[in-house]
Design a protein around this motif. Structure first.
Motif, short mmCIF file in Angstrom:
data_model
loop_
_atom_site.label_atom_id
_atom_site.label_comp_id
_atom_site.label_asym_id
_atom_site.label_seq_id
_atom_site.Cartn_x
_atom_site.Cartn_y
_atom_site.Cartn_z
N LEU A 1 0.83 -1.21 0.00
CA LEU A 1 0.00 0.00 0.00
C LEU A 1 0.86 1.25 0.00
CD1 LEU A 1 -2.79 -1.03 2.52
CD2 LEU A 1 -3.09 -0.54 0.08
N ALA A 2 1.91 1.26 0.81
CA ALA A 2 2.80 2.42 0.85
C ALA A 2 3.45 2.65 -0.51
CB ALA A 2 3.87 2.22 1.93
N ARG A 3 3.93 1.57 -1.12
CA ARG A 3 4.56 1.70 -2.44
C ARG A 3 3.55 2.18 -3.48
NH1 ARG A 3 9.59 -1.20 -2.93
NH2 ARG A 3 10.06 -2.23 -0.96
N ALA A 4 2.31 1.68 -3.38
CA ALA A 4 1.27 2.08 -4.33
C ALA A 4 0.97 3.57 -4.25
CB ALA A 4 -0.01 1.28 -4.07
N MET A 5 1.18 4.14 -3.05
CA MET A 5 0.92 5.57 -2.87
C MET A 5 2.20 6.40 -2.85
SD MET A 5 -2.29 5.62 -0.22
CE MET A 5 -1.70 4.42 0.98
N GLY A 6 3.35 5.74 -3.07
CA GLY A 6 4.62 6.47 -3.09
C GLY A 6 4.94 7.11 -1.75
N THR A 7 4.67 6.40 -0.68
CA THR A 7 4.86 6.95 0.65
C THR A 7 5.42 5.88 1.58
OG1 THR A 7 3.76 8.28 2.36
CG2 THR A 7 2.53 6.39 1.50
N THR A 8 5.60 6.23 2.83
CA THR A 8 6.01 5.26 3.84
C THR A 8 5.05 5.36 5.02
OG1 THR A 8 7.50 6.82 4.93
CG2 THR A 8 8.46 5.38 3.26
N PHE A 9 4.92 4.29 5.75
CA PHE A 9 4.16 4.27 7.00
C PHE A 9 5.14 3.93 8.11
CE2 PHE A 9 0.77 2.97 3.96
CZ PHE A 9 -0.07 4.07 4.14
N THR A 10 5.13 4.70 9.15
CA THR A 10 5.96 4.41 10.31
C THR A 10 5.04 3.91 11.41
OG1 THR A 10 7.49 6.16 9.69
CG2 THR A 10 7.60 5.38 11.97
N ILE A 11 5.33 2.72 11.89
CA ILE A 11 4.49 2.08 12.89
C ILE A 11 5.33 1.80 14.13
CG2 ILE A 11 3.08 0.07 13.41
CD1 ILE A 11 2.59 -0.12 10.36
#
Length: 98
Positions: free
Chosen positions: A81-91
């Motif tokens: 999902l992060a790659r699909a939106m060109g972003t990163t998620f920090t958890i």
């Protein structure tokens, strides 16, 4: 009542402070917050659920469940999902040390 208004009512009820003491409710709150983060980023980018789902190679209903707090994605799916939106998620996992 519109679907959006119902969602806000349901979300508010699921996040009420007086029910957080139950582990199931605490988990539901975490699921909702994760879904909110995914939805907010998707909307910020001006993408539809169908576009993100196609890019992430998942079904649109699966993305809808994640955004609604009803589905907990695996780390691999979060990565897609992060790659699909060109972003990163920090958890952050575990208790806050402060």
């Amino acid at each position: 009542m519109s679907a959006h208004s119902r969602w806000k009512t349901i979300k508010a009820a699921r996040l009420r402070e007086d029910v957080v003491e139950h582990s199931e409710y605490a988990q539901a709150g975490l699921d909702l917050r994760l879904g909110d983060m995914v939805r907010a980023r998707r909307i910020e980018l001006g993408l539809t659920q169908a576009e993100v789902a196609q890019r992430a190679q998942i079904g649109q209903p699966a993305l809808s469940r994640i955004e609604g707090g009803g589905g907990v994605p695996t780390l691999a799916m979060l990565d897609r999902l992060a790659r699909a939106m060109g972003t990163t998620f920090t958890i952050t996992v575990g208790q806050d040390a402060t």
